[in-house]
Design a protein around this motif. Structure first.
Motif, PDB file in Angstrom:
ATOM      1  N   GLY A  66       0.804  -1.216   0.000  1.00 59.81           N
ATOM      2  CA  GLY A  66       0.000   0.000   0.000  1.00 59.81           C
ATOM      3  C   GLY A  66       0.837   1.265   0.000  1.00 59.81           C
ATOM      4  O   GLY A  66       0.473   2.253  -0.657  1.00 59.81           O
ATOM      5  N   THR A  67       1.959   1.241   0.712  1.00 55.76           N
ATOM      6  CA  THR A  67       2.794   2.447   0.781  1.00 55.76           C
ATOM      7  C   THR A  67       3.318   2.797  -0.611  1.00 55.76           C
ATOM      8  O   THR A  67       3.274   3.961  -1.031  1.00 55.76           O
ATOM      9  CB  THR A  67       3.969   2.211   1.770  1.00 55.76           C
ATOM     10  OG1 THR A  67       3.415   1.774   3.010  1.00 55.76           O
ATOM     11  CG2 THR A  67       4.766   3.469   1.993  1.00 55.76           C
ATOM     12  N   PHE A  92      -1.737   6.940  10.116  1.00 56.42           N
ATOM     13  CA  PHE A  92      -0.580   6.055  10.270  1.00 56.42           C
ATOM     14  C   PHE A  92       0.616   6.697   9.559  1.00 56.42           C
ATOM     15  O   PHE A  92       0.441   7.430   8.577  1.00 56.42           O
ATOM     16  CB  PHE A  92      -0.910   4.696   9.644  1.00 56.42           C
ATOM     17  CG  PHE A  92       0.179   3.677   9.759  1.00 56.42           C
ATOM     18  CD1 PHE A  92       0.678   3.305  10.997  1.00 56.42           C
ATOM     19  CD2 PHE A  92       0.720   3.087   8.623  1.00 56.42           C
ATOM     20  CE1 PHE A  92       1.698   2.362  11.106  1.00 56.42           C
ATOM     21  CE2 PHE A  92       1.726   2.133   8.720  1.00 56.42           C
ATOM     22  CZ  PHE A  92       2.210   1.776   9.965  1.00 56.42           C
ATOM     23  N   ALA A  94       2.621   5.815   7.389  1.00 57.14           N
ATOM     24  CA  ALA A  94       2.811   5.608   5.947  1.00 57.14           C
ATOM     25  C   ALA A  94       2.248   6.790   5.142  1.00 57.14           C
ATOM     26  O   ALA A  94       2.707   7.029   4.010  1.00 57.14           O
ATOM     27  CB  ALA A  94       2.126   4.317   5.500  1.00 57.14           C
ATOM     28  N   ASP A 169      -6.241   7.987   1.251  1.00 56.52           N
ATOM     29  CA  ASP A 169      -5.589   6.844   1.872  1.00 56.52           C
ATOM     30  C   ASP A 169      -6.698   6.033   2.557  1.00 56.52           C
ATOM     31  O   ASP A 169      -7.155   6.360   3.645  1.00 56.52           O
ATOM     32  CB  ASP A 169      -4.544   7.332   2.882  1.00 56.52           C
ATOM     33  CG  ASP A 169      -3.812   6.177   3.549  1.00 56.52           C
ATOM     34  OD1 ASP A 169      -4.308   5.041   3.483  1.00 56.52           O
ATOM     35  OD2 ASP A 169      -2.745   6.422   4.156  1.00 56.52           O
ATOM     36  N   ALA A 171      -6.506   2.779   3.317  1.00 55.81           N
ATOM     37  CA  ALA A 171      -5.763   1.528   3.534  1.00 55.81           C
ATOM     38  C   ALA A 171      -6.643   0.421   4.106  1.00 55.81           C
ATOM     39  O   ALA A 171      -6.544  -0.732   3.700  1.00 55.81           O
ATOM     40  CB  ALA A 171      -4.571   1.793   4.451  1.00 55.81           C
ATOM     41  N   SER A 193      -4.933  -1.102   1.208  1.00 51.61           N
ATOM     42  CA  SER A 193      -3.824  -2.006   1.526  1.00 51.61           C
ATOM     43  C   SER A 193      -4.339  -3.445   1.595  1.00 51.61           C
ATOM     44  O   SER A 193      -5.415  -3.703   2.131  1.00 51.61           O
ATOM     45  CB  SER A 193      -3.216  -1.606   2.868  1.00 51.61           C
ATOM     46  OG  SER A 193      -2.375  -2.634   3.345  1.00 51.61           O
ATOM     47  N   LYS A 198      -4.966  -6.428   7.219  1.00 52.59           N
ATOM     48  CA  LYS A 198      -6.177  -5.773   6.718  1.00 52.59           C
ATOM     49  C   LYS A 198      -7.253  -6.823   6.415  1.00 52.59           C
ATOM     50  O   LYS A 198      -6.984  -8.016   6.351  1.00 52.59           O
ATOM     51  CB  LYS A 198      -5.848  -4.966   5.448  1.00 52.59           C
ATOM     52  CG  LYS A 198      -4.814  -3.871   5.690  1.00 52.59           C
ATOM     53  CD  LYS A 198      -5.365  -2.772   6.572  1.00 52.59           C
ATOM     54  CE  LYS A 198      -4.421  -1.612   6.771  1.00 52.59           C
ATOM     55  NZ  LYS A 198      -3.338  -1.855   7.726  1.00 52.59           N
TER      56      LYS A 198
END
Ligand SMILES: Cc1ncc(COP(=O)(O)O)c(C=O)c1O
Length: 403
Positions: A66-67, A92, A94, A169, A171, A193, A198
């Motif tokens: 994801g990053t 977060f 990231a 984002d 995620a 993500s 997750k």
């Protein structure tokens, strides 16, 4: 007094479908003699995922995490270096990391208490304050907090009006994108993500979804050294490709999704029920499932965390005190008033939540919290929430978490 548990209840144990479900997919890899570089399992996984989400394969880009998906999307916006990327402090690490790595400067904004994120109105107010000029802003990154829905179309309108690109984002929002109209796929790109922690966990993985097909095409190119159709790097790129093995696991998780979702739903309903019973408000819903259970205990997250640990229950303040307090980001620009971020960070506590967390464990977590708060006279200042609902599916009061 209840006894302490004999073994530690972990905050999270990730889980993948059984190996025997994976083997038929793994067996397809070797005869192809192709282990990555957009191999056939990867292509099929991306296509299946697009179908599953009701979008076209040209509207999705899957990567190895994801990053890197966040970084490649920010690069795909083609923003001049050193512009600001506005984002919530409540996220977060990231989120700011990806902005820095894409050549932008994070600028932390405070969040709304109820949505736990930034809204277009908050950004308009910030723009009006004149602290930084509009032309210095390269992008905005709102964050879906722990999977909760945010209004994606309001960000489409924001970009239409200001020309400033937005990347959400999201995620933790796989199920939210699938099941809530606010977060259906549209113009503003959203990153999900696929990390093992997750809800759609495959080990490592990430994806960007957007109806902006030109953007998705650039993201795909960036994830493969900026190659377009030839092996010439047409633009700056890197390697964020997902391997065939990871894609194989992706197929198995897709095959198993309805069972995974059902199991998550049961754990979610149990937590809602037991927290509801003691008058606390977990940040959970049966409309959008997520893989973390956070409960809001104003001012007491760290004390309760320590008490749970003393009872062999692992708990975590997932986002610490906000990103602006992390050593790596404490010198980054920010608004002066981050009081809502502080308020949320002092109260949000993650408790054990895995696909197979049992009813008994959930009851134990909730009663351990209840015992501590009662002893510490917490409920005198914070009357227990509406206990009228013993029905685990009635969770209307989550909307007013901080009322
Ligand atoms: C809000 C947020 N953004 C980005 C990420 C990064 O995703 P990944 O771990 O797939 O790189 C995470 C991971 O937990 C996250 O919670």
């Amino acid at each position: 007094m209840k006894g302490k548990r004999e073994t530690l209840m972990p905050i999270l144990r990730s889980s993948l479908p059984p190996l025997e479900h994976m083997i038929p997919y793994f067996e397809k890899i070797e005869p192809n003699r192709c282990h990555t570089n957009f191999g056939s399992l990867f292509k099929q996984f991306e296509e299946r995922m697009a179908n599953f989400l009701g979008i076209l394969p040209t509207q999705i880009s899957i990567s190895c995490n994801g990053t890197l998906s966040l970084i490649s999307s920010l690069l795909a916006f083609n923003i001049p270096r050193d512009r600001y990327c506005l984002m919530p402090a409540w996220t977060f690490s990231a989120t700011p990391a990806s902005a820095v790595l894409a050549g932008l400067k994070p600028y932390f904004l405070d969040v709304d208490r109820n949505t736990q994120t930034i809204t277009p109105n908050r950004v308009y107010d910030f723009l009006k304050s004149g602290v930084i000029a509009e032309h210095e802003i390269g992008a905005i990154m709102p964050v879906s907090p722990f999977g909760a829905p945010i209004d994606r179309s309001s960000w489409d309108s924001f970009t239409d009006k200001t020309g400033i690109p937005v990347l959400i984002d999201a995620a933790a929002s796989f199920d939210t994108i699938l099941n809530t109209p606010q977060m259906s796929v549209g113009q503003t790109p959203m990153m999900v993500s696929l990390h093992a922690t997750k809800i759609f966990g495959i080990g490592e993985g990430g994806m960007i979804v957007s109806t902006d097909e030109e953007l998705i095409k650039r993201i795909k190119g960036i994830s493969n050294f900026g190659f377009d159709v030839s092996r010439l790097s047409s633009y700056l790129g890197m390697n964020c490709k997902m391997s065939e093995y990871q894609a194989a696991i992706g197929h198995v998780v897709l095959d198993s999704w309805s069972l995974i979702r059902q199991q998550r739903k049961e754990v979610t309903a149990n937590y809602i029920h037991h927290f509801n019973k003691i008058g606390l408000k977990p940040w959970l819903s049966l409309d959008w499932l997520t893989a973390n259970c956070n409960v809001f205990i104003p001012g007491k997250a760290e004390q309760v965390r320590d008490h749970l640990l003393a009872n062999n229950i692992e708990a975590r303040t997932w986002w610490g005190k906000g990103c602006h307090t992390h050593p790596a980001y404490q010198n980054m620009d920010r608004v002066k008033d981050l009081s809502n971020t502080t308020y949320l960070s002092d109260g949000m506590l993650g408790v054990p939540f895995s696909i197979d967390t049992s009813k008994e464990d959930i009851e134990f977590v909730c009663s351990t919290i209840d015992e501590f708060l009662t002893q510490n006279l917490f409920f005198q200042d914070h009357p227990r929430g509406e206990k009228k609902s013993d029905n685990p599916t009635d969770f209307s009061f989550v909307k007013s978490i901080t009322d």
